[in-house]
Enzyme design. Sequence first.
Site, PDB file in Angstrom:
ATOM      1  N   PHE A 178      -9.142  -7.841 -11.703  1.00 26.41           N
ATOM      2  CA  PHE A 178      -9.725  -7.130 -10.560  1.00 26.41           C
ATOM      3  C   PHE A 178      -9.002  -5.810 -10.285  1.00 26.41           C
ATOM      4  O   PHE A 178      -9.585  -4.721 -10.324  1.00 26.41           O
ATOM      5  CB  PHE A 178      -9.687  -8.035  -9.327  1.00 26.41           C
ATOM      6  CG  PHE A 178      -9.884  -7.309  -8.018  1.00 26.41           C
ATOM      7  CD1 PHE A 178     -11.036  -6.572  -7.786  1.00 26.41           C
ATOM      8  CD2 PHE A 178      -8.910  -7.354  -7.032  1.00 26.41           C
ATOM      9  CE1 PHE A 178     -11.219  -5.888  -6.580  1.00 26.41           C
ATOM     10  CE2 PHE A 178      -9.077  -6.687  -5.831  1.00 26.41           C
ATOM     11  CZ  PHE A 178     -10.243  -5.947  -5.606  1.00 26.41           C
TER      12      PHE A 178
ATOM     13  N   LEU B  13       1.387 -12.261 -23.026  1.00 23.44           N
ATOM     14  CA  LEU B  13       2.741 -12.055 -22.507  1.00 23.44           C
ATOM     15  C   LEU B  13       3.734 -13.103 -23.006  1.00 23.44           C
ATOM     16  O   LEU B  13       4.949 -12.873 -22.963  1.00 23.44           O
ATOM     17  CB  LEU B  13       2.732 -12.049 -20.976  1.00 23.44           C
ATOM     18  CG  LEU B  13       2.119 -10.821 -20.306  1.00 23.44           C
ATOM     19  CD1 LEU B  13       2.000 -11.041 -18.809  1.00 23.44           C
ATOM     20  CD2 LEU B  13       2.950  -9.577 -20.604  1.00 23.44           C
TER      21      LEU B  13
ATOM     22  N   LEU C  45       0.462  -5.557 -14.076  1.00 24.69           N
ATOM     23  CA  LEU C  45      -0.384  -6.227 -13.093  1.00 24.69           C
ATOM     24  C   LEU C  45      -0.722  -7.662 -13.484  1.00 24.69           C
ATOM     25  O   LEU C  45      -1.155  -8.443 -12.634  1.00 24.69           O
ATOM     26  CB  LEU C  45      -1.700  -5.446 -12.926  1.00 24.69           C
ATOM     27  CG  LEU C  45      -1.582  -3.968 -12.548  1.00 24.69           C
ATOM     28  CD1 LEU C  45      -2.971  -3.323 -12.528  1.00 24.69           C
ATOM     29  CD2 LEU C  45      -0.902  -3.802 -11.198  1.00 24.69           C
TER      30      LEU C  45
ATOM     31  N   ALA D  12      -0.894 -11.399 -13.967  1.00 25.52           N
ATOM     32  CA  ALA D  12      -0.243 -12.490 -13.233  1.00 25.52           C
ATOM     33  C   ALA D  12      -1.275 -13.533 -12.853  1.00 25.52           C
ATOM     34  O   ALA D  12      -2.481 -13.265 -12.879  1.00 25.52           O
ATOM     35  CB  ALA D  12       0.432 -11.965 -11.966  1.00 25.52           C
TER      36      ALA D  12
ATOM     37  N   TYR E  75       3.359 -19.512  -5.691  1.00 29.40           N
ATOM     38  CA  TYR E  75       2.983 -18.152  -6.085  1.00 29.40           C
ATOM     39  C   TYR E  75       4.038 -17.159  -5.592  1.00 29.40           C
ATOM     40  O   TYR E  75       4.569 -16.347  -6.360  1.00 29.40           O
ATOM     41  CB  TYR E  75       1.614 -17.785  -5.517  1.00 29.40           C
ATOM     42  CG  TYR E  75       1.304 -16.309  -5.611  1.00 29.40           C
ATOM     43  CD1 TYR E  75       1.176 -15.687  -6.844  1.00 29.40           C
ATOM     44  CD2 TYR E  75       1.163 -15.537  -4.452  1.00 29.40           C
ATOM     45  CE1 TYR E  75       0.914 -14.325  -6.930  1.00 29.40           C
ATOM     46  CE2 TYR E  75       0.898 -14.174  -4.531  1.00 29.40           C
ATOM     47  CZ  TYR E  75       0.766 -13.577  -5.769  1.00 29.40           C
ATOM     48  OH  TYR E  75       0.512 -12.233  -5.860  1.00 29.40           O
TER      49      TYR E  75
ATOM     50  N   LYS F 253       6.909 -14.858  -7.714  1.00 30.85           N
ATOM     51  CA  LYS F 253       7.014 -13.403  -7.617  1.00 30.85           C
ATOM     52  C   LYS F 253       8.424 -12.970  -7.222  1.00 30.85           C
ATOM     53  O   LYS F 253       8.964 -11.986  -7.748  1.00 30.85           O
ATOM     54  CB  LYS F 253       5.989 -12.870  -6.614  1.00 30.85           C
ATOM     55  CG  LYS F 253       4.567 -12.847  -7.143  1.00 30.85           C
ATOM     56  CD  LYS F 253       4.424 -11.896  -8.320  1.00 30.85           C
ATOM     57  CE  LYS F 253       2.984 -11.647  -8.696  1.00 30.85           C
ATOM     58  NZ  LYS F 253       2.858 -10.678  -9.818  1.00 30.85           N
TER      59      LYS F 253
ATOM     60  N   PHE G  22       0.209  -5.995   0.296  1.00 32.70           N
ATOM     61  CA  PHE G  22      -0.363  -6.929   1.261  1.00 32.70           C
ATOM     62  C   PHE G  22      -1.830  -7.140   0.861  1.00 32.70           C
ATOM     63  O   PHE G  22      -2.317  -6.505  -0.077  1.00 32.70           O
ATOM     64  CB  PHE G  22      -0.201  -6.370   2.673  1.00 32.70           C
ATOM     65  CG  PHE G  22       1.205  -6.502   3.201  1.00 32.70           C
ATOM     66  CD1 PHE G  22       1.501  -7.364   4.242  1.00 32.70           C
ATOM     67  CD2 PHE G  22       2.247  -5.768   2.627  1.00 32.70           C
ATOM     68  CE1 PHE G  22       2.804  -7.504   4.708  1.00 32.70           C
ATOM     69  CE2 PHE G  22       3.549  -5.902   3.087  1.00 32.70           C
ATOM     70  CZ  PHE G  22       3.835  -6.776   4.125  1.00 32.70           C
TER      71      PHE G  22
END
Length: 286
Positions: free
Chosen positions: A11, A34, A55, A57, A123, A127, A149
Amino acid sequence: MKLLVTGANGFTGQHFVASARAYGHEVVALQANLNDREALKDELSSVEPEAVVHLAAISFVGHADASEFYGVNVIGTLNLLDALAALTHPPRSVLLASSANVYGNCEQSPIKETQAPAPVNHYAMSKLSMEFMARTYLDRLPLFFVRPFNYTGPGQAESFVIPKLVAHFARRKGAVELGNLDVEREFNDVRFVCEAYLQLLEKAESGEVYNICSGKPVTLKSVLVLLSEITGHQLQVKVKPAFVRTNEIHRLCGSPEKLFGVVGQIPMPPLQETLRCMLEHASNAP
């Protein structure tokens, strides 16, 4: 500038690639997995990027397999950084996408980058673990972290709440099942996020953390009102207990002071405009 982008087909990645190319950058989408260390090294040595935007993930908080958060978000990033550090000419800027979820539930609002992290789900923990792991490469790579956010836009998966609501209104469904309606989130526009990333690639300081935020949270109830006003459709909302998370973060609002201090003010499309774009996209989807 030649940019290597991981997660280019996701996205955010699709919107970022379009924005970067509009600025005249050459964009190369990472093809290697990865977790395939050798394939990563081979591909990166042939690309030799000037900058990297990471990006890729697992980003859906409700993802079923908790171990995959760590396998992709931490170990996958470690493999990427190893391959970048091994290059004869390492990139001059590396953006690593973290998440505002690392802050967890805290009384401070809006949240600044100095707020101590307190993750409440796998999650967010993955991170934060990624951030600490990546700092061991600061002597070899000029990397920095972004903590976006909540944001949304056309093409976001319906597993996320705003696209789910938009799809229900676009299809003029009678009812929708949701979790807690009183949570407050920033629902920023993905175009704002992409612009911030592009600006930071040029201006961010190595090792620094930047909130990607507007400081303007809204409730899900207010989003429902906006969608009703735009479409003229009324949607019955049913609260499903299974959708109410035990460790729900009730209010998540960031301070953009540091971000804007580095890159300047970034225009934010009004939420109504974002929702209209998403409704049009959903209506035209097959």
